[in-house]
Design an enzyme around this catalytic site. Structure first.
Site, short mmCIF file in Angstrom:
data_model
loop_
_atom_site.label_atom_id
_atom_site.label_comp_id
_atom_site.label_asym_id
_atom_site.label_seq_id
_atom_site.Cartn_x
_atom_site.Cartn_y
_atom_site.Cartn_z
N GLU A 16 0.81 -1.21 0.00
CA GLU A 16 0.00 0.00 0.00
C GLU A 16 0.85 1.27 0.00
O GLU A 16 0.32 2.36 -0.21
CB GLU A 16 -0.94 0.00 1.21
CG GLU A 16 -1.99 -1.09 1.16
CD GLU A 16 -2.76 -1.25 2.46
OE1 GLU A 16 -3.93 -1.64 2.40
OE2 GLU A 16 -2.20 -0.97 3.53
N GLY A 82 -13.36 -2.46 2.41
CA GLY A 82 -14.49 -3.11 1.77
C GLY A 82 -15.69 -2.20 1.78
O GLY A 82 -15.96 -1.51 2.77
N MET A 196 -9.62 -2.07 9.08
CA MET A 196 -9.14 -2.62 10.36
C MET A 196 -8.22 -1.70 11.16
O MET A 196 -7.67 -2.14 12.16
CB MET A 196 -8.44 -3.96 10.10
CG MET A 196 -9.36 -5.01 9.48
SD MET A 196 -8.55 -6.60 9.16
CE MET A 196 -8.26 -7.19 10.84
N GLU A 197 -8.03 -0.45 10.74
CA GLU A 197 -7.08 0.41 11.45
C GLU A 197 -7.53 1.85 11.69
O GLU A 197 -7.14 2.48 12.68
CB GLU A 197 -5.74 0.47 10.67
CG GLU A 197 -5.01 -0.82 10.50
CD GLU A 197 -5.47 -1.63 9.30
OE1 GLU A 197 -5.28 -2.86 9.30
OE2 GLU A 197 -6.06 -1.02 8.36
N ASP A 220 -13.13 -4.42 -2.44
CA ASP A 220 -14.09 -5.52 -2.46
C ASP A 220 -15.41 -5.04 -1.85
O ASP A 220 -15.52 -3.91 -1.39
CB ASP A 220 -13.55 -6.72 -1.69
CG ASP A 220 -13.19 -6.36 -0.25
OD1 ASP A 220 -14.13 -6.32 0.58
OD2 ASP A 220 -12.00 -6.12 0.06
#
Length: 255
Positions: A16, A82, A196-197, A220
């Site tokens: 990333e 997502g 998630m962060e 996604d």
């Protein structure tokens, strides 16, 4: 006298942040807590780049070190997410106006999703920084997804991607089941994306009084198809998004 602007640039995975450290001028690397913090200049802006790894604890530890050890004045987290909104497609960009920890539940001591002892559920990103990053994202898309070939655009279904702004939710869970997707939509009707962060970074920056922004490329639909070609998307699409957006943001001098 105000401190000289110094951007803390965080991503969860190496892919990333591909190309940014190589682009950095006068770079120096210091290792703290099993992470490499590389400082230098990117397109004229003083920056510190670091990989947080995955999850809220990893992200919180990383941004705390950036603030305390490296003296950054503002923080930008880039990566993938997502979608949980049918209007937000693969290849679109979501810039967070606010973030929430969807796995925070200290009931009955505190209301669900509220951060204990802080008295709030959502953390608003810095308006000026978020405006600047969103503008850079729009400029990147308008320029035609530089560096992403037609084959990759077709393979990942990149069809006239756009920029969205709104709520992002974070938790220590990779969302890839339809029932979890639906439950999050029910809990947060205005939710655009999950990752998630970001909300952990938001909480730490809030407690230190530091401006922050979070920008995510949609990889996604946070459903059963989410794990398919996930790393390929990061390498072939999301990394180029991050590079192009950071380049435009730093070079603009809007920081």
């Amino acid at each position: 006298m105000l401190p000289r602007p110094r951007l803390g640039l965080i991503s969860a995975l190496h892919q990333e942040q591909a190309g940014l450290i190589e682009q950095m001028q006068d770079r120096q690397t210091v290792t703290r807590g099993m992470r490499d913090y590389t400082s230098g200049r990117l397109w004229g802006m003083d920056c510190v780049c670091v990989l947080s790894r995955i999850g809220k604890v990893a992200a919180a530890a990383t941004v705390s070190t950036l603030i305390e050890r490296f003296g950054v004045t503002h923080v930008l987290f880039t990566g993938v997410a997502g979608s949980v909104d049918k209007r937000v497609k693969v290849g679109d960009i979501v810039v967070a106006d606010a973030l929430v920890q969807h796995d925070m539940d200290a009931r009955p001591l505190f209301p669900r999703f509220e951060i204990p002892l802080l008295g709030q559920e959502r953390f608003a990103s810095d308006l000026h920084l978020t405006d600047s990053v969103a503008l850079a994202a729009g400029e990147f898309l308008a320029a035609g997804l530089g560096g992403i070939g037609e084959s990759d655009r077709a393979a990942f279904g990149l069809d006239r991607p756009s920029v969205h702004r709104g709520l992002i939710a974070s938790g220590d869970e990779f969302i890839h089941r339809g029932e979890r997707h639906a439950a999050l939509r029910q809990a947060f009707p205005d939710l655009l994306a999950v990752e998630m962060e970001g909300a952990a970074v938001a909480q730490v920056c809030f407690e230190f009084g530091l401006p922050f922004a979070v920008i995510r490329t949609i990889s996604d639909g946070a459903d059963e198809g989410a794990p398919l070609d996930f790393m390929q998307f990061i390498e072939r699409v999301a990394a180029r998004y991050a590079y192009g957006i950071v380049e435009r943001y730093c070079a603009s001098g809007r920081g």
